[in-house]
Design a protein around this motif. Structure first.
Motif, PDB file in Angstrom:
ATOM      1  N   PRO A  27       1.028  -1.128   0.017  1.00 21.42           N
ATOM      2  CA  PRO A  27       0.029  -0.014   0.142  1.00 21.42           C
ATOM      3  C   PRO A  27       1.037   1.239   0.232  1.00 21.42           C
ATOM      4  CG  PRO A  27      -0.767  -1.643   1.520  1.00 21.42           C
ATOM      5  CD  PRO A  27       0.461  -2.194   1.361  1.00 21.42           C
ATOM      6  N   MET A  28       0.132   2.513  -0.482  1.00 21.45           N
ATOM      7  CA  MET A  28       0.722   3.469  -0.993  1.00 21.45           C
ATOM      8  C   MET A  28       1.872   3.986   0.358  1.00 21.45           C
ATOM      9  SD  MET A  28       2.826   4.785  -2.840  1.00 21.45           S
ATOM     10  CE  MET A  28       1.934   3.966  -3.748  1.00 21.45           C
ATOM     11  N   ALA A  29       0.685   3.859   1.479  1.00 15.35           N
ATOM     12  CA  ALA A  29       0.866   4.059   3.056  1.00 15.35           C
ATOM     13  C   ALA A  29       2.292   3.506   3.680  1.00 15.35           C
ATOM     14  CB  ALA A  29      -0.013   3.977   4.514  1.00 15.35           C
ATOM     15  N   VAL A  30       2.102   2.040   3.253  1.00 17.86           N
ATOM     16  CA  VAL A  30       3.611   1.643   3.553  1.00 17.86           C
ATOM     17  C   VAL A  30       4.633   2.308   2.495  1.00 17.86           C
ATOM     18  CG1 VAL A  30       4.555  -0.704   3.498  1.00 17.86           C
ATOM     19  CG2 VAL A  30       2.330  -0.184   4.070  1.00 17.86           C
ATOM     20  N   ILE A  31       4.635   2.259   1.536  1.00 18.29           N
ATOM     21  CA  ILE A  31       5.490   2.698   0.453  1.00 18.29           C
ATOM     22  C   ILE A  31       6.195   3.791   1.255  1.00 18.29           C
ATOM     23  CG2 ILE A  31       6.490   3.622  -1.610  1.00 18.29           C
ATOM     24  CD1 ILE A  31       6.216   0.843  -1.068  1.00 18.29           C
ATOM     25  N   ASN A  32       4.777   5.111   1.614  1.00 17.82           N
ATOM     26  CA  ASN A  32       5.429   6.988   1.878  1.00 17.82           C
ATOM     27  C   ASN A  32       6.328   6.159   2.896  1.00 17.82           C
ATOM     28  OD1 ASN A  32       3.899   8.358   0.117  1.00 17.82           O
ATOM     29  ND2 ASN A  32       2.179   8.141   0.389  1.00 17.82           N
ATOM     30  N   LYS A  33       5.925   5.208   4.045  1.00 20.48           N
ATOM     31  CA  LYS A  33       6.945   5.662   5.184  1.00 20.48           C
ATOM     32  C   LYS A  33       8.016   5.165   5.086  1.00 20.48           C
ATOM     33  CE  LYS A  33       3.200   4.976   8.952  1.00 20.48           C
ATOM     34  NZ  LYS A  33       2.807   4.257  10.115  1.00 20.48           N
ATOM     35  N   LEU A  34       8.141   3.971   4.731  1.00 23.00           N
ATOM     36  CA  LEU A  34       9.789   3.476   3.501  1.00 23.00           C
ATOM     37  C   LEU A  34      10.549   4.773   3.076  1.00 23.00           C
ATOM     38  CD1 LEU A  34       8.466  -0.279   2.331  1.00 23.00           C
ATOM     39  CD2 LEU A  34       9.401   0.084   4.650  1.00 23.00           C
ATOM     40  N   ILE A  35       9.687   5.520   2.730  1.00 26.02           N
ATOM     41  CA  ILE A  35      10.738   6.366   1.763  1.00 26.02           C
ATOM     42  C   ILE A  35      11.333   7.751   3.164  1.00 26.02           C
ATOM     43  CG2 ILE A  35      10.096   8.392   0.513  1.00 26.02           C
ATOM     44  CD1 ILE A  35       8.323   6.665  -1.516  1.00 26.02           C
ATOM     45  N   THR A  36       9.960   8.083   3.591  1.00 19.78           N
ATOM     46  CA  THR A  36      10.192   9.027   4.838  1.00 19.78           C
ATOM     47  C   THR A  36      11.308   8.855   5.447  1.00 19.78           C
ATOM     48  OG1 THR A  36       8.387   9.835   4.514  1.00 19.78           O
ATOM     49  CG2 THR A  36       9.349  10.198   6.790  1.00 19.78           C
ATOM     50  N   ARG A  37      11.607   7.034   6.012  1.00 20.87           N
ATOM     51  CA  ARG A  37      12.617   6.817   6.906  1.00 20.87           C
ATOM     52  C   ARG A  37      13.460   5.832   5.766  1.00 20.87           C
ATOM     53  NH1 ARG A  37      10.525   4.330  11.672  1.00 20.87           N
ATOM     54  NH2 ARG A  37       8.899   5.758  11.762  1.00 20.87           N
ATOM     55  N   GLN A  38      13.855   6.989   4.702  1.00 15.41           N
ATOM     56  CA  GLN A  38      15.188   7.030   3.999  1.00 15.41           C
ATOM     57  C   GLN A  38      15.536   5.215   4.128  1.00 15.41           C
ATOM     58  OE1 GLN A  38      18.201   9.967   3.771  1.00 15.41           O
ATOM     59  NE2 GLN A  38      16.643  10.565   6.326  1.00 15.41           N
ATOM     60  N   VAL A  39      15.153   4.418   3.504  1.00 15.04           N
ATOM     61  CA  VAL A  39      14.816   2.821   3.723  1.00 15.04           C
ATOM     62  C   VAL A  39      15.686   2.208   2.615  1.00 15.04           C
ATOM     63  CG1 VAL A  39      14.148   1.226   3.179  1.00 15.04           C
ATOM     64  CG2 VAL A  39      13.836   2.724   5.579  1.00 15.04           C
ATOM     65  N   ILE A  40      16.535   2.041   2.339  1.00 11.14           N
ATOM     66  CA  ILE A  40      17.183   0.839   1.053  1.00 11.14           C
ATOM     67  C   ILE A  40      15.863   0.235   0.335  1.00 11.14           C
ATOM     68  CG2 ILE A  40      18.796  -0.154  -0.743  1.00 11.14           C
ATOM     69  CD1 ILE A  40      20.527   1.026   1.870  1.00 11.14           C
ATOM     70  N   ILE A  41      15.077   0.215  -0.804  1.00 15.35           N
ATOM     71  CA  ILE A  41      14.134  -0.801  -1.064  1.00 15.35           C
ATOM     72  C   ILE A  41      13.889  -1.723  -1.984  1.00 15.35           C
ATOM     73  CG2 ILE A  41      12.016  -1.252  -2.066  1.00 15.35           C
ATOM     74  CD1 ILE A  41      11.437   2.357  -0.998  1.00 15.35           C
ATOM     75  N   PHE A  42      14.156  -2.732  -2.560  1.00 14.86           N
ATOM     76  CA  PHE A  42      14.330  -3.504  -3.070  1.00 14.86           C
ATOM     77  C   PHE A  42      13.561  -4.163  -3.977  1.00 14.86           C
ATOM     78  CE2 PHE A  42      18.738  -3.510  -0.424  1.00 14.86           C
ATOM     79  CZ  PHE A  42      18.991  -3.374  -1.379  1.00 14.86           C
ATOM     80  N   ASP A  43      13.195  -3.843  -5.325  1.00 15.65           N
ATOM     81  CA  ASP A  43      12.091  -5.100  -5.762  1.00 15.65           C
ATOM     82  C   ASP A  43      12.190  -5.673  -6.036  1.00 15.65           C
ATOM     83  OD1 ASP A  43       9.897  -5.239  -7.184  1.00 15.65           O
ATOM     84  OD2 ASP A  43       9.640  -3.713  -8.913  1.00 15.65           O
ATOM     85  N   LEU A  44      11.725  -7.059  -5.289  1.00 19.21           N
ATOM     86  CA  LEU A  44      12.353  -8.476  -5.461  1.00 19.21           C
ATOM     87  C   LEU A  44      11.378  -9.422  -6.585  1.00 19.21           C
ATOM     88  CD1 LEU A  44      12.332  -9.706  -1.866  1.00 19.21           C
ATOM     89  CD2 LEU A  44      13.827  -8.456  -2.998  1.00 19.21           C
ATOM     90  N   ASP A  45      11.208  -8.214  -7.315  1.00 18.35           N
ATOM     91  CA  ASP A  45      10.110  -9.009  -8.305  1.00 18.35           C
ATOM     92  C   ASP A  45      11.410  -8.987  -9.770  1.00 18.35           C
ATOM     93  OD1 ASP A  45       7.887  -9.071  -7.257  1.00 18.35           O
ATOM     94  OD2 ASP A  45       6.788  -7.295  -7.695  1.00 18.35           O
ATOM     95  N   GLU A  46      11.919  -7.786  -9.675  1.00 19.22           N
ATOM     96  CA  GLU A  46      12.882  -7.616 -10.716  1.00 19.22           C
ATOM     97  C   GLU A  46      14.209  -8.948 -10.355  1.00 19.22           C
ATOM     98  OE1 GLU A  46      13.890  -4.003 -11.227  1.00 19.22           O
ATOM     99  OE2 GLU A  46      12.000  -3.196 -11.833  1.00 19.22           O
ATOM    100  N   PRO A  47      14.678  -9.242 -12.093  1.00 21.66           N
ATOM    101  CA  PRO A  47      15.285 -10.715 -11.494  1.00 21.66           C
ATOM    102  C   PRO A  47      17.088  -9.252 -10.524  1.00 21.66           C
ATOM    103  CG  PRO A  47      15.251  -9.666 -13.972  1.00 21.66           C
ATOM    104  CD  PRO A  47      14.550  -9.475 -13.174  1.00 21.66           C
ATOM    105  N   ILE A  48      16.897  -9.137  -9.632  1.00 25.31           N
ATOM    106  CA  ILE A  48      18.517  -8.546  -8.698  1.00 25.31           C
ATOM    107  C   ILE A  48      19.461  -9.564  -9.089  1.00 25.31           C
ATOM    108  CG2 ILE A  48      19.235  -7.314  -7.121  1.00 25.31           C
ATOM    109  CD1 ILE A  48      15.929  -6.644  -6.622  1.00 25.31           C
ATOM    110  N   VAL A  49      19.606 -10.790  -8.904  1.00 23.83           N
ATOM    111  CA  VAL A  49      20.180 -11.816  -7.976  1.00 23.83           C
ATOM    112  C   VAL A  49      20.927 -12.690  -9.620  1.00 23.83           C
ATOM    113  CG1 VAL A  49      21.327 -13.780  -7.113  1.00 23.83           C
ATOM    114  CG2 VAL A  49      20.060 -11.758  -6.056  1.00 23.83           C
ATOM    115  N   LYS A  50      21.785 -12.353 -10.603  1.00 24.62           N
ATOM    116  CA  LYS A  50      22.069 -13.237 -11.302  1.00 24.62           C
ATOM    117  C   LYS A  50      22.507 -14.567 -10.947  1.00 24.62           C
ATOM    118  CE  LYS A  50      21.680  -9.597 -13.524  1.00 24.62           C
ATOM    119  NZ  LYS A  50      20.235  -9.275 -13.423  1.00 24.62           N
ATOM    120  N   LYS A  51      21.449 -15.598 -11.007  1.00 20.53           N
ATOM    121  CA  LYS A  51      21.294 -17.211 -10.600  1.00 20.53           C
ATOM    122  C   LYS A  51      20.877 -17.617 -11.206  1.00 20.53           C
ATOM    123  CE  LYS A  51      23.533 -16.494  -6.200  1.00 20.53           C
ATOM    124  NZ  LYS A  51      24.394 -17.794  -5.576  1.00 20.53           N
ATOM    125  N   ASN A  52      20.751 -18.790 -11.179  1.00 21.95           N
ATOM    126  CA  ASN A  52      20.533 -20.023 -12.194  1.00 21.95           C
ATOM    127  C   ASN A  52      18.571 -19.770 -11.519  1.00 21.95           C
ATOM    128  OD1 ASN A  52      18.508 -22.730 -13.364  1.00 21.95           O
ATOM    129  ND2 ASN A  52      21.069 -22.661 -14.589  1.00 21.95           N
TER     130      ASN A  52
END
Length: 262
Positions: A27-52
């Motif tokens: 929810p946007m309320a969660v995202i807003n709080k994470l941004i306000t707290r200057q959290v490092i956000i990782f979108d886990l839906d995207e292929p970040i880790v290069k693994k088989n």
């Protein structure tokens, strides 16, 4: 482990620099709080880790879609401190079971959220003139932002083709479409920041040839197939981890035979 809601966990324990993973669109309320707290956000839906992708099999059956298998690979290999995962109608039922699996194997909080946000943020990127791959990158990057897209930076165009569906794991298939392709389906809901808006997800333009796409093994394949059957010039396709040559050839032939200038 104590049970937290997303909001009270953030209020109690999140600090600047916390490494947080998100799955789907919390929810946007969660995202807003994470941004306000200057959290490092990782979108886990995207292929970040290069693994088989086979490395996900000890935790998740192959019949789960490639996006959720990617979520598992990222979660197991990134040094995260918390994960927020949307398990409501804005993501999918399978995400709920993935949350259970991650909570079992990981020694960090895995916090379930349900995004029923209704405030529309608009869809200027979906209706803009720019390469489809670039449009998709902008929309997926927007999941970590609480701001709407700047409409002045995304000039509107009349559509000559449509892409309906979810962001593919393999963005290379997006290179097949002209810059004047409009985006529909859950990706449009994603830009609008209303991922559970079924009416918006089901909308398409019957006047333009449209490819209806979903990841293999995703429940959205049913809706994609139905809408493609209803569309006067619709093509249903699905792909697993990568978009193979047969899928790409099918899309390219469909667009060319529909008279779309590539």
């Amino acid at each position: 482990m104590l049970t937290y809601t997303a909001n009270n966990y953030i209020d109690a324990l999140i600090k600047k620099g916390t490494r947080a993973g998100i799955v789907g669109m919390p929810p946007m309320a969660v995202i807003n709080k994470l941004i306000t707290r200057q959290v490092i956000i990782f979108d886990l839906d995207e292929p970040i880790v290069k693994k088989n992708m086979e490395d996900a099999l000890p935790f998740l059956p192959r019949v789960y879609c490639a996006v959720l298998r990617t979520v598992v690979l990222n979660s197991m290999n990134l040094d995260l401190e918390v994960i927020f995962i949307d398990v409501g109608p804005g993501k999918c039922d399978c995400a709920l079971h993935v949350a259970t699996i991650l909570a079992h194997y990981l020694d960090i909080p895995v916090i379930k959220t349900t995004n029923l946000d209704k405030q529309p943020f608009g869809t200027p990127i979906c209706r803009s003139r720019m390469p489809l791959l670039e449009k998709m990158e902008k929309i997926t990057a927007g999941v970590k932002s609480s701001l709407a897209a700047d409409q002045e930076d995304v000039p509107f165009c009349c559509p000559t083709a449509g892409f309906w569906g979810v962001p593919p794991r393999d963005f290379s298939l997006l290179k097949l479409f002209p810059d004047s392709t409009h985006i529909y389906g859950w990706t449009r809901c994603m830009e609008n920041k209303t991922p559970a808006d079924l009416e918006l997800e089901g909308y398409f333009n019957p006047d333009i040839p449209t490819v209806f796409f979903a990841q293999s093994f995703c429940a959205k394949t049913a809706l994609a197939k139905l809408l493609a059957d209803r569309h006067p010039r619709g093509l249903y396709v699905d792909a697993d981890v990568t978009a193979g040559s047969s899928v790409k050839a099918k899309i390219q032939a469909f667009l060319e035979l529909s008279g779309v200038k590539l």
